[in-house]
Structure formats: C-alpha cells, structure tokens
Write an enzyme that holds these catalytic residues in place. Structure first.
Site, PDB file in Angstrom:
ATOM      1  N   ASP A 126       0.865  -1.176   0.000  1.00 57.41           N
ATOM      2  CA  ASP A 126       0.000   0.000   0.000  1.00 57.41           C
ATOM      3  C   ASP A 126       0.904   1.229   0.000  1.00 57.41           C
ATOM      4  O   ASP A 126       1.853   1.284   0.780  1.00 57.41           O
ATOM      5  CB  ASP A 126      -0.850  -0.012   1.275  1.00 57.41           C
ATOM      6  CG  ASP A 126      -2.217   0.576   1.070  1.00 57.41           C
ATOM      7  OD1 ASP A 126      -2.290   1.667   0.488  1.00 57.41           O
ATOM      8  OD2 ASP A 126      -3.205  -0.048   1.502  1.00 57.41           O
ATOM      9  N   HIS A 359     -11.244  -3.047   3.715  1.00 57.29           N
ATOM     10  CA  HIS A 359     -11.095  -2.673   5.119  1.00 57.29           C
ATOM     11  C   HIS A 359     -11.800  -1.362   5.479  1.00 57.29           C
ATOM     12  O   HIS A 359     -11.733  -0.942   6.629  1.00 57.29           O
ATOM     13  CB  HIS A 359      -9.593  -2.563   5.444  1.00 57.29           C
ATOM     14  CG  HIS A 359      -8.947  -1.446   4.700  1.00 57.29           C
ATOM     15  ND1 HIS A 359      -8.647  -1.517   3.347  1.00 57.29           N
ATOM     16  CD2 HIS A 359      -8.573  -0.211   5.087  1.00 57.29           C
ATOM     17  CE1 HIS A 359      -8.124  -0.382   2.957  1.00 57.29           C
ATOM     18  NE2 HIS A 359      -8.052   0.425   4.004  1.00 57.29           N
ATOM     19  N   ASP A 360     -12.401  -0.697   4.507  1.00 53.65           N
ATOM     20  CA  ASP A 360     -13.068   0.578   4.772  1.00 53.65           C
ATOM     21  C   ASP A 360     -14.586   0.463   4.758  1.00 53.65           C
ATOM     22  O   ASP A 360     -15.276   1.445   5.058  1.00 53.65           O
ATOM     23  CB  ASP A 360     -12.697   1.606   3.689  1.00 53.65           C
ATOM     24  CG  ASP A 360     -11.251   2.051   3.794  1.00 53.65           C
ATOM     25  OD1 ASP A 360     -10.728   2.111   4.922  1.00 53.65           O
ATOM     26  OD2 ASP A 360     -10.656   2.334   2.742  1.00 53.65           O
TER      27      ASP A 360
END
Ligand code: GLC
Length: 577
Positions: A126, A359-360
C-alpha cells in the site's frame, strides 16, 4: 458499502482445491502476470499473530502462505506496514522505507516476499502518497517554522481571520479539514485526519521523494502498489469554497457527522492527478522492467471516469479499482448486470478489477438475509471470481466472516467511529481478527492473549478449520472458483456476455474463450426458486450440451439448458460443448 466512509468516498467523486503449497506454472507468454489475477487483501494487524502480542504480523502471514495459495491467489495486497503512530492504523506513515516493529523487520519482509515467490504469489504494498503522519520528520520540519526548507512540502495557508480557516473544506473523517498551528499562526490542510497532513504535490521535491520510495520497494521485490486515496492528491490553489450537495427538494444533505455534505470539487479528482500517475507509472515501469502493477483506490462516479484512470496512452494505472459494484448494497440483478457489462464494454482493452468490499466498508454480509447467507456468499463469490478481469477480495470473505462493529464507544479504535459515534461506528467491524479455528482466540493469537480487536462470536461456526472439513463450505466454493480460473480457458481468458438481460431475478452470463470454450453462469438473486430458460439463438452459436462444473449445495445440477430451476440463491456453472 453503506456507511459514512463509503458515502464520503463516493462523494469523493462520485473444481478442485489447489493442493496447498504446490507451485502453479507461470504462463510463459507475454500476458502481464496481473491480467486475470486473484488479489487477496490482507489487513496485517488482523491476519495472524505469530509472537503473542495480540497484533498480526509479517511472520504470521508467511506462516499462512500455503493457505493463501490454496485459494488460487496470485498476489497479496498488504495494507500499510510502515512505522506509524497508528492514528489511522498505518495510513499515517512516519517512515516510508521501514517496517513498523509491531509487524516485524525488513528481514521478515524479505522472507515473506521470498516465501511468497516460491508459491508464485506476489506482494503488493500500500502506498500512501496524499499525506504522511504528522510525526513524519518531513512534517515535523515543515511545522518548525515558516521559513523551514520543508515548509512547502505540505499545504500551509493563512486563515481568513482569527479562528477562521482558509475556506470551508472538510475532512473525509468529519469536521473541518484545516488544522491551526499556533506556533506559526497558519493552517495546514488534511483531507483525512488532522494527524495526516496532506503533502504538497505541486512541489517537485515531494514527488521525487515519493518516486524514491517506489524504487526502494521495487528493488526489495514488491510486485506493485495499491495507491491509497489517489484521487485526492491535489487541491484548488485558489482555495475556493466547495459547494453543498442538495437533495431532490433542494435542502442541503447532512452527513453522518452532522455537517452539510460538500461536493468535493476542489479537493478531489483534479486533472493534475493524471500527471502524477503518469510519473508514478514511469518510475514503476523503469524500476521493475515493466513487471510492477499499479492498483488504485479510485472512487469515481462512473465507468467513463474510471477509464480515464488507466491513462489516455495506457500510461497510468493498470488496475484502478471498480468500486461501483460495492455501492449497490442489495441483490439488484439489473444493477449488477449494468455495472458488470459497463466494466466489459466501457474500459476498452483495459483490465477490469471489480471490488465488493475492503477494510473501509462493511463486509459482504450487508447483502445477507440471515436465512440464506451461505448461499448469498456463493452468489457474490461467483460474481467476483466468475467475471472477466482481475478479482479482488478481502481476507475472511472466503469463509464468510461477517461485519462485527463495536457495541460500546469505549471499544472503538477507528478514528472514523470515534468522531462519528453512535451514528457512525467506524471500520473496526470489518477489521476483526481472521477466524482460523473455534478456539477462544480463533487461532489468531496465543491462548489467553487479548487481540487488538475482539474476536467475533461468529468464529465458533465460521472458521477455516471447520470449513476445511466440510466439502460444501463457502471456503470450498472459493477454492473451486480459484482453481477454475486457472484451469478453465473460458474462465481464464474468456470475454463476458450478459444473457437474459431482462430477467429481474437471475443474473446470467457467458464467458467465451478465443479457443472456443464457453462457460455459462447463472445466479439466482432471490429467496424464491426461479426458472431459467435459454434461447439457443442467444447463446452466440454455442452448443447447448452442458457439463456442470459447479453448483450450490442442494441445487440440482442440470443436464441440459432447458427447464432449469434454480433454488433460492442457487448458482450453477456450466461448461457448454
Ligand atoms: C484510504 C484507506 C483508508 C484510509 C484513508 C486515508 O481510503 O483505504 O483506510 O483511512 O485512505 O489514508
């Protein structure tokens, strides 16, 4: 994707299981490795703890590579593992060329890359280009005085008067996006949390520093980057206010933080983003000999805007995420059909990358009805892994892990939940530890250790160990789809044609390989049995003899294309010949 973060981000623009550990031969032709790849997103804090501190780590991931391989995964996207004060759990980076000791060392990272490589799995990092942590030495220096050589590395401005920020821009995480600094009597811009000051991408030194970060990790063996919040790199230099979003009756829309929703036109998707993307791509191509892939976090409004993210000369992102499908939020056949067909026809020759959760955003169970959830999980897996293009899913989806938000404010760890409670509970619910076993710590950490987020009670039934012993589990379904993508020419290389396009209950599509093979998929999106029929003329000349490749447990496998009845949320995958 129903909650504030997602809304804000849309607002930002608006069968056979592979044998564990067995290496699959890489195609030797010139097709880039990422075409058709399965990308598995891992939230490292929550995947596997190897040293008993309740936080997942790199050695934990390395220990689970055979499991990951068994899914047919080609690349792992790791959310940030750099040193960080963890205000936004790693998206606030204080050193771009090191590993946070909580997750391990650079030597652990090298070992992960090497062990993954043995299994033909690549590691994608990332990369957060928009902002750093406020504890990053760059920002510390920038904040030290108005004349600091790094002052211009961030976006500093005078306010409009005492206590008044430069304009009305807001943070994605709620409230104003300008932070006052008493020492230098100026404000700095932060699109996200105040501890995440935005870098000034109009400064070439910032750009060069970040290109060096790219070079550093590529030299270390990473196969590419997932570029975080990439559309937010630039802001309007004239600092004009953003407009307010109005509802149909003309009233301002109020967001979950209780503030007017702004239209994001001055802080998101500015044309300059494309200049940077071309440079990021050039550096990645040069450093990797054109091997590296750039995946983008691209919340855009429609397929035409998504197409732009690939670059006019195919010189920007190879795989901007198509996140639109994740905003459907209900099993609406027509909507899925339109968006998948858009990805097929609206991106030219570019590789689509459909993304349903991450993950959001809440996990896949937002589509569930609590009666047929396992079958609904199969429908969604089939849509993601049966469509053309690369496929991405989030750790735990493959066993049916569900969103488990905190129940008390004092348990909330995510800043979004801290600001938004109780309306907005934040993103902890989709970041809970991976459920490996039915033991009290779910096999995530050692017995008696408190994991950084609680283990959901669903782990007693939903866990890898129990699903591995059940031939009909959701995990088995994911593995079969993963294996078919490797072995079946139509699933690997075929185009994607929607069939029965007025059917309001069943999503049906055909994948046709250049070699002539064809596979037909039919997914019942309803809780009622549905009849499906096929007009042979609509099958594009394919024969109507079928072999069942996969079908939902309890679904009668058809032996022909006539009189098929799909059980509630039933799925069939048929080879035509
Ligand atoms: C991206 C990340 C998210 C993070 C934000 C700020 O949207 O996916 O988790 O909070 O960027 O870096």
């Amino acid at each position: 994707m129903t909650r504030a973060f997602a809304k804000v981000c849309t607002g930002l623009a608006l069968a056979v299981a592979l044998t564990a550990g067995t290496a699959v031969a890489e195609p030797s032709h010139a097709v880039p490795w990422w075409k058709g790849a399965v990308v598995y997103e891992i939230y490292p804090r929550s995947f596997q703890d190897s040293n008993g501190d309740g936080v997942g780590d790199l050695n934990g991931i390395t220990a689970r590579l055979d499991y990951i391989k068994s899914l047919g995964v080609d690349a792992i996207w790791l959310t940030p593992i750099y040193p960080s004060p963890l205000i936004d759990f790693g998206y606030d980076i204080s050193d771009y060329t090191a590993i946070d000791p909580q997750y391990g060392t650079l030597a652990d990272f090298d070992r992960l890359v090497a062990e993954a490589k043995k299994r033909n799995i690549r590691i994608v990092m990332d990369l957060v280009l928009n902002h750093t942590s406020d504890k990053h030495p760059w920002f510390q220096e920038s904040a030290s005085s108005k004349t600091s050589p790094k002052r211009d590395w961030y976006v500093w401005r005078d306010g409009k008067g005492p206590g008044k920020p430069p304009n009305n821009w807001q943070s994605v995480f709620g409230h104003g996006g300008w932070q006052y600094d008493a020492k230098t009597s100026q404000w700095y811009w932060h699109k996200f949390y105040a501890e995440q000051p935005d870098l000034n991408w109009r400064n070439p030194k910032v750009a060069e520093a970040m290109y060096n970060v790219e070079r550093f990790w590529i030299a270390r063996g990473v196969a590419g980057f997932r570029l975080d919040a990439i559309t937010t790199l630039f802001e309007d230099p004239a600092l004009q206010d953003e407009g307010t979003v109005k509802d149909a009756s003309g009233k301002p829309v109020i967001n979950v933080f209780g503030e007017p929703q702004l239209d994001d036109t001055r802080t998101n998707n500015l044309p300059e983003v494309h200049d940077v993307l071309r440079q990021v791509r050039k550096v990645a191509d040069e450093a990797s000999g054109k091997e590296a892939v750039l995946i983008g976090e691209t919340y855009v409004a429609n397929i035409a805007d998504l197409k732009k993210m690939y670059g006019a000369q195919d010189d920007e992102l190879q795989m901007p995420m198509d996140l639109q499908v994740g905003f459907i939020n209900k099993l609406d056949v027509a909507r899925f059909r339109t968006l998948i067909a858009d990805a097929e026809t609206g991106l030219g020759a570019h590789e689509p990358l459909l993304v349903l959760d991450n993950h959001d955003n809440p996990r896949w169970d937002r589509y569930g009805d609590n009666v047929h959830n396992a079958d609904i999980g199969r429908v969604l897996a089939t849509v993601i892994l049966g469509s053309r293009g690369a496929a991405m899913y989030y750790y735990g989806d493959e066993i049916g892990m569900v969103t488990t938000p905190p129940t008390r404010k004092e348990d909330v760890r995510d800043p979004v939940g801290v600001t938004g409670w109780p309306k907005e509970k934040g993103r902890d619910g989709e970041r809970t530890p991976m459920q490996w076993t039915a033991e009290s710590t779910a096999g995530f950490t050692a017995a008696g250790v408190k994991p950084w987020l609680p283990i959901p009670s669903s782990m007693t039934l939903t866990n890898v160990a129990s699903e591995e012993s059940q031939p009909n589990s959701l995990l088995a379904w994911y593995r079969q789809l993963g294996a078919l993508r490797k072995t079946n020419a139509a699933m690997r290389d075929g185009d994607d044609v929607m069939l029965n396009t007025i059917d309001a209950h069943v999503l049906t599509w055909l994948r046709r390989a250049p070699s002539g093979e064809a596979v037909l998929f039919a997914c019942n999106f309803t809780a009622e049995p549905q009849k499906v029929g096929f007009d042979p003329k609509a099958l594009h000349g394919y024969a109507t003899n079928v072999t069942a490749l996969m079908n939902t447990p309890g679904q009668v496998a058809p032996s022909s294309l006539t009189d098929i009845v799909l059980k509630p949320f039933g799925v069939i995958v048929l080879q035509l010949h």
